[in-house]
Enzyme design. Sequence first.
Site, PDB file in Angstrom:
ATOM      1  CD  GLU A 295      55.104  -8.156  53.008  1.00 27.86           C
ATOM      2  OE1 GLU A 295      55.171  -7.066  53.608  1.00 27.86           O
ATOM      3  OE2 GLU A 295      55.699  -8.388  51.940  1.00 27.86           O
ATOM      4  CD1 TRP A 298      59.441  -7.736  53.413  1.00 27.59           C
ATOM      5  CD2 TRP A 298      61.018  -6.290  54.054  1.00 27.59           C
ATOM      6  NE1 TRP A 298      60.129  -7.339  52.294  1.00 27.59           N
ATOM      7  CE2 TRP A 298      61.094  -6.447  52.647  1.00 27.59           C
ATOM      8  CE3 TRP A 298      61.916  -5.424  54.683  1.00 27.59           C
ATOM      9  CZ2 TRP A 298      62.032  -5.768  51.872  1.00 27.59           C
ATOM     10  CZ3 TRP A 298      62.851  -4.751  53.905  1.00 27.59           C
ATOM     11  CH2 TRP A 298      62.906  -4.925  52.527  1.00 27.59           C
ATOM     12  CD1 TRP A 327      66.675  16.364  55.284  1.00 28.53           C
ATOM     13  CD2 TRP A 327      65.396  15.610  53.622  1.00 28.53           C
ATOM     14  NE1 TRP A 327      66.977  15.035  55.106  1.00 28.53           N
ATOM     15  CE2 TRP A 327      66.196  14.546  54.087  1.00 28.53           C
ATOM     16  CE3 TRP A 327      64.498  15.369  52.572  1.00 28.53           C
ATOM     17  CZ2 TRP A 327      66.138  13.258  53.546  1.00 28.53           C
ATOM     18  CZ3 TRP A 327      64.434  14.090  52.028  1.00 28.53           C
ATOM     19  CH2 TRP A 327      65.240  13.059  52.509  1.00 28.53           C
ATOM     20  CG  ASN A 362      53.032  -2.148  53.981  1.00 29.85           C
ATOM     21  OD1 ASN A 362      53.658  -1.543  54.844  1.00 29.85           O
ATOM     22  ND2 ASN A 362      53.639  -2.814  53.006  1.00 29.85           N
ATOM     23  CD1 TRP A 380      64.768  10.972  56.023  1.00 25.89           C
ATOM     24  CD2 TRP A 380      63.974   9.721  57.696  1.00 25.89           C
ATOM     25  NE1 TRP A 380      65.840  10.576  56.791  1.00 25.89           N
ATOM     26  CE2 TRP A 380      65.375   9.794  57.822  1.00 25.89           C
ATOM     27  CE3 TRP A 380      63.257   8.984  58.631  1.00 25.89           C
ATOM     28  CZ2 TRP A 380      66.075   9.159  58.854  1.00 25.89           C
ATOM     29  CZ3 TRP A 380      63.944   8.349  59.657  1.00 25.89           C
ATOM     30  CH2 TRP A 380      65.342   8.436  59.759  1.00 25.89           C
ATOM     31  CD1 TRP A 403      57.735   6.470  58.320  1.00 25.93           C
ATOM     32  CD2 TRP A 403      58.184   8.043  56.806  1.00 25.93           C
ATOM     33  NE1 TRP A 403      56.566   7.155  58.079  1.00 25.93           N
ATOM     34  CE2 TRP A 403      56.815   8.142  57.162  1.00 25.93           C
ATOM     35  CE3 TRP A 403      58.701   8.936  55.868  1.00 25.93           C
ATOM     36  CZ2 TRP A 403      55.964   9.092  56.601  1.00 25.93           C
ATOM     37  CZ3 TRP A 403      57.845   9.890  55.307  1.00 25.93           C
ATOM     38  CH2 TRP A 403      56.495   9.947  55.671  1.00 25.93           C
TER      39      TRP A 403
END
Length: 483
Positions: A295, A298, A327, A362, A380, A403
């Site tokens: 993690e 990441w 969108w 998360n 988004w 996102w």
Amino acid sequence: MSQLVWFRSDLRIHDNPALFTACQQAQQQGSGVIACFLRPLQQWQDHDWGQNRMRYTERCVADLKEELEALHIPLICLDVDTFKEQIPTLLQLCTLLGCEQIFANEEPELNERQRDQALIPLAEQAGIRCQLFHDQSLLPLGSVLKNDGMPYRVYTPFRKQAQQLIAQQPVETFPAPVPVISEHQQEVQNQVAAQVWDQLGLSSFQPETYADDPVQQRWPATEKDAFHLLEAFCGQPINRYKVQRDFPADAKGTSLLSPMLAAGKLSIKSCWRAAEQISLSDPAAAESANTWQGELLWRDFYRHLLVLYPELNRYQPFKEETKQIRWRDAPEDLQRWQEGKTGFPLVDAAMRQLKETGWMHNRLRMLTAVFLSKYLLIDWHEGERWFMQHLVDADLASNNGGWQWAASTGTDAVPYFRLLSPYRQAERFDAQGEFIARFVPELAKLPAKQRIQPKGYVQGYPNPMVDLKEGKERMMTAFKAIK
């Protein structure tokens, strides 16, 4: 002659390469160290920082001021609205304080990097040397590349390469520096620092602790607390991290260190070293420690991407073709999502957790992002901005990366046709509806299964705002249209 240390997103004395090096050089030269923090309120707002993140940063500065005082280092706190205005202020500070060197740690964001690159030649013209140090990632930003010199676009091979590089050159941390001058000399420096405010014509500020802010009081902001929490997490909780990290009702399922990492109150390298020690000393916990390190990588991955793909800093999608997605303009739907009134209990609990605590688990960040961008087909960017404005740990790299992953516009993103069902996620990770009951009290008295998916009308709680099947079909049509 003093050294000037410029603090930004590295508000700590332990494992701070800029501070440590400045103190070493000061010792060798028989000089002192002065520190500064230039609060860019307008720039923060332009970058969508909200009150939670700004106040948390200020609390971290308040603690830093005390830690530096113990090292006989004064911290000059000034209001300088923008990054552009920070450059002449720094040069004036150096002139007034008699500093010939500026020490600072690198930041991954584009505006910050452009500011630093603009500062260096101007400082050199004034006879001032700038030293920038690698700090915000485990490996130097932009250094993890394929054999052909190209950046990684997928996390797993990035992680493997990063792990190989770390094995070849293990992660090292810097100790806290020792005081470099006497208390009497510090008094002289403090007097000089106090005179600087008037001469610069800028407003100084006294960092606040915000004792009356319920969100702030949830999140420790001192360096001592940071190490205490890291040590506590690396005790028993980390043993079950691999399994429990996906369960939002478990308060000890995650490290809860993200605000401290975002503000630089704790370094990523300190976390990595702690996980390494667990792996060596406790074989039973090694797998969970390795999962946590994954993690952390990441987090590094998204930081490297900001450097290697500058357009990400300009809110552009990683996948060029996704700019064509049409969108929905649905302000009422967006508002219901923001307020946690979608009619989907786990989504609503997550959004209310964000508003109440300034933080979100998360897995729930992924779920709520998929719900907005896929089931509601709302841009988004709207969600990214809302998170930045409310998260205590608001951070461009991680927030944008998350996102874009959820919206299937980013690198190594979830395929657009794979969705996270709010009901299925609740059944798997909040089977008793414990987390839902905590943040959606309207459902607390219902049986567990009905907390997850209420049957019929529940007083005070809205019906589902979208049919999940219809929402998925609408999204599939929108994504297929760009192929």
